[in-house]
Scaffold this active site. Sequence first.
Site, PDB file in Angstrom:
ATOM      1  N   CYS A  43      -2.858   9.589  -1.985  1.00 48.94           N
ATOM      2  CA  CYS A  43      -2.851   9.532  -3.383  1.00 48.94           C
ATOM      3  C   CYS A  43      -4.148  10.250  -2.998  1.00 48.94           C
ATOM      4  O   CYS A  43      -5.005   9.393  -2.526  1.00 48.94           O
ATOM      5  CB  CYS A  43      -2.737   8.100  -3.261  1.00 48.94           C
ATOM      6  SG  CYS A  43      -3.597   7.585  -4.938  1.00 48.94           S
ATOM      7  N   CYS A  46      -6.774   7.442  -4.083  1.00 51.61           N
ATOM      8  CA  CYS A  46      -6.900   6.159  -3.607  1.00 51.61           C
ATOM      9  C   CYS A  46      -7.814   6.474  -2.064  1.00 51.61           C
ATOM     10  O   CYS A  46      -9.231   5.736  -1.447  1.00 51.61           O
ATOM     11  CB  CYS A  46      -5.795   5.853  -2.771  1.00 51.61           C
ATOM     12  SG  CYS A  46      -4.042   5.359  -4.094  1.00 51.61           S
TER      13      CYS A  46
END
Length: 126
Positions: A43, A46
């Site tokens: 991600c 993230c």
Amino acid sequence: MVRVEHAKGFDGFEKSVEELSKCGKKLFVYFTGEKDENGVSWCPDCNVAGPKVEAAVKEFADDDSVFLTVDVGNRPFWKDMKNPFREDARLKLMVIPTLIRWQTVIRLEGDQCEKPDLLEMFFNED
């Protein structure tokens, strides 16, 4: 010093929250994409937010609190709209990263987790 814990997957999340909720401290839960052996998540958001969240925990979280990082799993698991993180009524996760003050409505989602001013308010708001 803030107690830092880590959980993997939904079962790990449930077990950790059950145990940590008993300690009587503020519980902050950070949901992020699973990381590879190099510590990099699938991600990208993230990966950007992670270091900023970690810095905010060190700077702003009370010593009398617990910070739990939860890996939600791999990309195909997360993208499944029926995954338990999305369907659990306590969470209703729609995006990662998401940072929640457990058992409150206080949360930061997506790029909000990258903003130092929002992170400071998140950890300091009572």
